[in-house]
Design an enzyme around this catalytic site. Structure first.
Site, PDB file in Angstrom:
ATOM      1  N   HIS A   6     -96.283 -66.548   1.598  1.00 49.71           N
ATOM      2  CA  HIS A   6     -95.937 -66.855   3.192  1.00 49.71           C
ATOM      3  C   HIS A   6     -95.178 -65.531   3.567  1.00 49.71           C
ATOM      4  CE1 HIS A   6     -94.177 -68.364   6.572  1.00 49.71           C
ATOM      5  NE2 HIS A   6     -93.017 -68.381   5.862  1.00 49.71           N
ATOM      6  N   ARG A  25     -86.205 -64.840   0.655  1.00 48.40           N
ATOM      7  CA  ARG A  25     -85.663 -65.105   2.150  1.00 48.40           C
ATOM      8  C   ARG A  25     -85.250 -66.726   2.233  1.00 48.40           C
ATOM      9  NH1 ARG A  25     -87.646 -66.711   6.598  1.00 48.40           N
ATOM     10  NH2 ARG A  25     -89.850 -66.611   6.162  1.00 48.40           N
ATOM     11  N   ARG A  34     -86.641 -71.745  -1.179  1.00 48.83           N
ATOM     12  CA  ARG A  34     -87.907 -71.938  -1.047  1.00 48.83           C
ATOM     13  C   ARG A  34     -88.403 -71.505  -2.498  1.00 48.83           C
ATOM     14  NH1 ARG A  34     -89.294 -69.116   4.612  1.00 48.83           N
ATOM     15  NH2 ARG A  34     -88.876 -70.907   5.902  1.00 48.83           N
ATOM     16  N   GLY A  37     -94.478 -57.835  17.424  1.00 48.13           N
ATOM     17  CA  GLY A  37     -94.155 -59.055  17.037  1.00 48.13           C
ATOM     18  C   GLY A  37     -92.603 -58.967  17.176  1.00 48.13           C
TER      19      GLY A  37
END
Lengths: 257, 638
Positions: free
Chosen positions: B402, B436, B331, B42
């Site tokens: 997530h 985050r 979030r 990644g």
């Protein structure tokens, strides 16, 4: 709903494959096609039979890993979507659905519907990059890129490397894939220094992998989940022609004092 | 054992420079004698492998997908933060640092976060030079937008496909090194064990997912860039293949796992539809820039068609509760607020588990074309999945697992408690604290891979001679044998249930008791149930087929086996942390208004767990956190 599947089963690259028929019942129209296959596989496991192997990962249409030919069309006939974005609501109760792997000489089958697409990686390795050392870059805003060019480069860069273009082409050509990368990099000022050597190297690799040539069937564009335009192939052909006509092999100039 | 974060001292803005100067260097001619293994391709893995290869080290990179270009970084939609201050709106390295420490609810290390903010500007330069087609203004300069709770516009983006474009950039850099022969790439290859010799990481054991061949690989250093553990919950926005196996294998070999209870529930995902659901799809948070979140004021209106609910009967609850940030609150806050209104019986859609994200006002104000330009691909994606046209009816969204802030504990050099084992990207715990911020994962992955690991791994190698451990070393052979036995054990159970059926059950258990809100009773229940489920797994698992072939059931079985152990530690960590912070909301610790309440007196530390055996209690080590530059305050977005 209930559908019938004709699925390509093949134990490995050495064995012969064949279609097997399965029934999928109690299917919700809201399921994705891959979720329907999950249900079928769960049933096969219950019967101690090998589940159908197929590639998939993100299941949201961006990683490029999934790829099935559905009723003869790579990624199915939804248009602008990958296999994982295809939903059962697009089928009718009682439909017979044919499911098989992407087929091309350069994409050998590994098992069932799983194929080896590393040929595409090797095309990128041949030159599908801009040679820049980590840490050597100038300030990003020192490179001005007209918005139109950046947008067009982005259109080309949207390619997810799934290989549907190859599977759809009667010649199993990878020209849309290769052209998309050449255009993405060739449209940007950063990509100019290697533009023509890149075109030569990537096209050479594409041929070496056993992909065919483009004869304007346009099937690739029709099935591309990111709707990459075949205009890029024309662009690639222009760059390749110019490169082939003007190419001078580099001379070795080593040493120093 | 005391945890030494190994952070440089002195003024924070000079620390990274100071550390880089102190580093041991490896002679250019000697670099190729050192072997470095990078697991994962990644953003962190591909950029680290490419940069290390370019420096001249002999690199081997592994990924489980069929190509390194597929790693799940590719799915990130919104953007990447950088403190460029191109928009002249008051941004700076210090402000990005400050926002990240505060956004992480004061559970991250200041030195690491400052370095992240510092190298953020280099990332944009690097990626632009590589040809990443970032969005541009008409004058040819880079465009920026504000994103995910930031009050400055510091987010760079490439349509809704920023992760894809950044990953392709790193993938191309990696391809260049593969062609140059400095990196050997192995795809469809899964790491099943870490090899530790004399307490030092010396290699990995992998299984070739096509032939089933189990192989050991030795090296002078190993870097894990294998992503997060969100799939422990079964349903998450992660790719189906994402798994915690590499992390867990390393943990069992001595690497401490830090803050596993810090999991991020993303507020804007497409709601669950049925039991067959295999994954959840994220709708980029950038949508909250122009979409307004609401539910009916009265639960009685929940079942009504959306256009039958008049304006004055709608509750724009984020705008009401957080007037300063409105729909752009971070979030964790947006997710909990959505849960609260649904718990109140005001949720919309099937099962009442959804809230509206409405673009009608923005379309009226900006025109459909502008909205199409900004979010076209996201709207299409939503349309494909739900069969509803979001230009005409509001989207329905609900939070979903997530990202995971927790991960393997690392020091300032990103080295774990096992010397020679480095951890980059989401797999480590270091920079995001308990929450985050949007557009910060891409930044961290690339910061670690391009700008931190190439230095710190070099420093580590510079202190030791290359080689020394060969494939016939007893520890290497033992590690390989243990993997072979484990694979065989999974195949031999011969029970009745598929790996997925166990995974779904585990996921539901974690979501119910260790999801958006957690309490002691629920966590204790999960902690009792997980070992039982694990025992059932080892008695009743069925894996059809053999180990010597492409066998996706076997792959899943191995991952679920580890998830069943990982989940227990996550729940244990959540139970021990009797405070609310960031993504970790303990119902027992909240303000009268229902906001998260931290307990800095008792919990201002990193919880790093040491493995003691599968059925033994792990040992907790604490790394105290001190804040010299950002004052510890209760987070407020009112």
């Amino acid at each position: 709903m209930r559908v019938f599947l004709q699925v390509w089963r093949q134990k490995n690259g050495q064995s012969k494959g064949r279609f097997e028929r399965y029934e999928a019942s109690d299917i919700s129209p809201d399921m994705s096609l891959l979720e329907m296959l999950d249900v079928v596989n769960e049933g096969l496991v219950q019967k101690n039979e090998a589940p159908i192997a197929f590639d998939h990962d993100c299941r949201e249409g961006i990683c490029g890993m999934c790829g099935l030919v559905i009723n003869g069309v790579p990624h199915g006939s939804e248009g602008g979507a990958t296999t994982c974005q295809l939903h059962m609501r697009k089928f009718r109760d009682g439909d017979e659905i044919w499911i098989e792997p992407f087929r091309a000489k350069a994409f050998p089958v590994l098992r069932d519907c799983v194929v080896d697409r590393t040929a595409l990686d090797r095309i990128i390795q041949a030159g599908g990059f801009i040679s820049v050392r980590t840490g050597a870059a100038p300030d990003a805003n020192q490179i001005l890129v007209p918005k139109e060019d950046a947008d067009l480069a982005m259109d080309a860069a949207a390619c997810i490397g799934c290989g549907a273009c190859v599977a759809a082409c009667p010649n199993a050509s990878a020209m849309l894939f290769t052209a998309a990368k050449l255009s993405h990099l060739g449209l940007l000022p950063q990509g100019q220094p290697e533009r023509y050597s890149r075109a030569l190297a990537m096209v050479k690799q594409m041929d070496a992998e056993g992909f065919g040539a483009c004869t304007n069937h346009e099937e690739c564009e029709a099935v591309c989940p990111k709707e990459v335009s075949i205009d890029f192939i024309a662009r690639m052909n222009r760059d390749f022609a110019k490169a082939a006509a003007t190419f001078r092999p580099p001379k070795a100039r080593g040493g120093g004092d | 054992m005391t945890l030494n974060s190994n952070c440089p001292t002195g003024p924070i803005e000079k620390r990274w420079e100071k550390r880089r100067f102190e580093m041991k260097l490896v002679n250019p001619a000697n670099k190729r004698k050192y072997n470095v293994i990078v697991v994962g391709s990644g953003l962190a893995g591909a950029s680290a492998a490419a940069s290390l290869g370019e420096l001249g080290y002999n690199v081997q990179c592994f990924c489980y997908q069929d190509s390194p270009r597929r790693a799940h970084s590719i799915a990130a939609q919104g953007g990447i933060n950088a403190a460029k201050n191109y928009t002249n709106d008051g941004d700076s390295i210090f402000r990005l640092f400050y926002d990240t420490v505060k956004g992480g609810d004061f559970r991250a290390r200041e030195s690491n976060v400052y370095r992240l903010a510092e190298v953020s500007v280099d990332i944009i330069d690097q990626c632009t030079a590589q040809g990443v087609p970032f969005a541009r203004e008409y004058g040819g300069l880079l465009a920026n937008r504000s994103f995910g709770g930031a009050q400055v516009s510091r987010t760079f983006y490439a349509r809704g496909q920023t992760g894809q474009q950044l990953l392709i950039g790193a993938y191309q850099a990696l391809a260049r090194q593969i062609a140059a022969g400095t990196v050997k790439m192995s795809c469809r290859s899964e790491m099943l064990e870490l090899i530790v010799v004399d307490g030092v990481a010396r290699g990995i054991v992998t299984r070739d997912m096509v032939t089933g061949k189990i192989e050991a690989h030795v090296a002078d250093a190993v870097a894990l860039c294998t992503g997060g553990y969100g799939n422990v919950f079964y349903l998450s926005t992660n790719a189906k293949g994402c798994n915690a196996m590499a992390l867990w294998r390393a943990h069992k070999k001595g690497a401490f796992l830090a803050n596993p209870c810090f999991t991020q529930i993303h507020p804007t995902c497409i709601p669950v539809k049925g039991e067959y659901q295999s994954k959840l799809t994220l709708m980029s948070e950038s949508l909250r820039n122009d979409g307004r979140v609401w539910v009916p004021k009265d639960g009685k209106d929940s079942g009504k068609p959306v256009f039958d609910i008049p304006e004055n009967a709608r509750d724009y609850y984020l705008e009401r509760r957080y007037p300063a940030f409105g729909n752009l609150v971070p979030r964790d806050i947006a997710s909990r607020a959505a849960k609260q209104v649904c718990d109140d019986g005001r949720g919309v859609g099937p099962g009442g588990l959804g809230v509206y994200l409405d673009f009608a006002d923005s379309i009226k104000r900006l025109g459909r074309k502008t909205i199409e330009e900004r979010y076209g691909n996201l709207f299409d994606m939503y349309h494909h999945i739900t069969d509803e046209n979001p230009y005409e009816v509001p989207m329905r969204i609900y939070p979903a697992v997530h990202y995971t802030m927790g991960g393997l504990w690392v020091d300032y050099d990103l080295m774990s408690t096992v010397p020679g084992l480095f951890v980059g990207g989401e797999a480590n715990f270091s920079d995001h604290g308990a929450n985050r911020l949007g557009a910060s994962a891409l930044m961290q992955g690339l910061a670690d891979g391009y700008f931190v690991l190439p230095y710190t791994i070099g420093h580590y190698l510079g202190q030791r001679a290359a080689g020394g451990v060969k494939l016939d070393h007893p520890e290497v052979k033992a590690a390989k044998k243990s993997v072979e036995e484990r694979v065989q054990k999974l195949l031999d159970i011969g029970g009745s249930r598929s790996p997925d059926s166990f995974h779904r059950e585990l996921g539901l258990l974690c979501w119910e008791h260790c999801g958006m809100a957690r309490n002691k009773a629920g966590l204790e229940k999960a902690l009792a149930r997980i070992p039982e489920l694990r025992a059932e797994f080892w008695q009743d698992l069925r894996v059809v087929g053999s180990g010597e072939e492409l066998n996706q059931e076997l792959e899943r079985a191995g991952r679920v086996a580890d998830a069943l152990e990982f989940a227990e530690l996550m729940v244990r960590d959540a139970l021990h942390r009797e405070e609310s912070c960031g993504g970790h909301f303990r119902e027992e610790s909240q303000t009268p208004e229902g906001e998260a309440m931290r307990d800095d007196e008792r919990y201002c530390y990193v919880a790093a767990w040491a493995h003691q055996g599968v059925d033994a209690e792990p040992v907790l080590h604490k790394e105290p956190l001190s804040f010299e530059y950002v004052k510890l305050t209760q987070r407020s977005y009112k």
